[in-house]
Design an enzyme around this catalytic site. Structure first.
Site, mmCIF file in Angstrom:
data_model
loop_
_atom_site.group_PDB
_atom_site.id
_atom_site.type_symbol
_atom_site.label_atom_id
_atom_site.label_comp_id
_atom_site.label_asym_id
_atom_site.label_seq_id
_atom_site.Cartn_x
_atom_site.Cartn_y
_atom_site.Cartn_z
ATOM 1 N N ASP A 155 -6.598 1.131 0.118
ATOM 2 C CA ASP A 155 -5.668 0.152 0.368
ATOM 3 C C ASP A 155 -5.922 -1.406 0.922
ATOM 4 O O ASP A 155 -6.787 -0.574 1.803
ATOM 5 C CB ASP A 155 -4.820 0.833 1.440
ATOM 6 C CG ASP A 155 -3.380 0.131 1.485
ATOM 7 O OD1 ASP A 155 -3.184 -0.982 3.054
ATOM 8 O OD2 ASP A 155 -2.280 1.007 1.503
ATOM 9 N N GLU A 198 -0.029 -2.310 -3.246
ATOM 10 C CA GLU A 198 -1.794 -2.745 -3.248
ATOM 11 C C GLU A 198 -2.403 -1.193 -2.801
ATOM 12 O O GLU A 198 -3.224 -1.212 -1.844
ATOM 13 C CB GLU A 198 -1.473 -3.606 -1.760
ATOM 14 C CG GLU A 198 -1.161 -3.343 -0.681
ATOM 15 C CD GLU A 198 0.069 -3.071 -0.469
ATOM 16 O OE1 GLU A 198 -0.012 -2.408 1.153
ATOM 17 O OE2 GLU A 198 1.206 -3.894 -0.338
#
Length: 291
Positions: A155, A198
């Protein structure tokens, strides 16, 4: 070229049957090569087999035209049945080929759309659906071989602030840069995909625990060292990593994703830009990188 070379030979050019034999041999060769190409081609289109059978039948019927060539000089040809068959076969093959090749083109277009639905258009890596489908197939092979596996969940840190400060086009560039870096460091057998905005995942088959942690740390450090530029001003981005290990391949993909997600949450809570190992392996210390 073969036809021109054969016609340059006097005896062959003088005899209609000889010319017809050469032409039939060329046509049969092309038909068989087309069948071979369809058989070896990628994909599993159902419309291939009718086309292949049609081409094989056409190749078997081509020699019928050879005796017809010799009867053209006879004022009373006796091959009327052969001529009728040859004409009917030619028309039938043309009509069927048009429909069958149209169906093949339709199947391949549909397969292209299906493949595109499994790819993230921004980065070119597998999207969530593609990763889960390929991951389930890979886990079946891993469990069958009873080999260890690891799942890395990534992440990008503070990604919303990058979008807010520099714009979404810079955020897209950062995402693309991370995917290029990850695919360059991962092994060819590793599966990598973008499973969220993301958020990314990588399934590593046949890898020991320490090797998985070393690979995760190498990727984290390499991304931290990557500098992105906006209006001649460089900036850096970082990534947090959650790692889940299945030493005996007893876990399925869903369990690995859940465990890696819990480890990723812990990495974010402890300051980001670090690696945390899932508590599924309590006897192994977590690998951490300094923020």
């Amino acid at each position: 070229m073969i036809w021109l070379s054969a016609c340059s030979i006097g005896p062959i050019y003088a005899l209609p049957v000889a010319r017809a034999t050469v032409m039939a041999a060329i046509a049969i060769t092309y038909a068989l090569l087309a069948v071979l190409e369809l058989w070896r081609g990628p994909g599993q289109e159902a419309s291939r087999w009718p086309i292949m059978l049609l081409l094989l039948g056409h190749a078997a019927a081509i020699p019928v035209r050879i005796p017809l060539a010799g009867s053209t000089t006879d004022p009373h040809p006796f091959h009327v049945n052969l001529l009728t068959f040859a004409l009917f076969e030619a028309v039938f093959v043309c009509i069927c080929a048009a429909y069958l090749f149209g169906g093949l083109a339709k199947d391949r277009i549909a397969a292209g759309y299906q493949r595109a639905s499994l790819i993230d258009p921004l980065t070119g890596v597998a999207n969530r659906r593609g990763f889960l489908q390929a991951g389930e197939r890979l886990m079946v092979r891993i469990r069958f071989a009873r080999r260890p596996a690891a799942l890395l969940l990534f992440d990008l840190d503070h990604f919303k602030s990058i979008n807010d400060k520099f714009g979404h086009h810079i955020g897209d560039a950062v995402i693309s840069a991370f995917c290029q870096l990850a695919t360059s460091l991962l092994r060819p057998t590793d599966l990598f995909g973008r499973i969220g905005g993301e958020e990314f995942a990588s399934l590593l088959p046949n890898i020991e625990r320490q090797d998985a942690l070393v690979l995760a740390e190498r990727l984290r450090a390499a991304f931290e060292a990557t500098h992105h530029t906006v209006a001649a001003h460089p900036f850096a981005a970082t990534v947090s990593v959650g790692v889940a290990i299945s030493d005996d391949a007893s876990l399925d993909l869903s369990a690995l994703l859940t465990a890696a997600d819990q480890a990723l949450y812990r990495a974010k809570a402890l300051g980001r830009n670090r690696i945390e190992l899932s508590t599924l392996s309590p006897q192994s210390p977590s690998a951490q990188a300094a923020a």
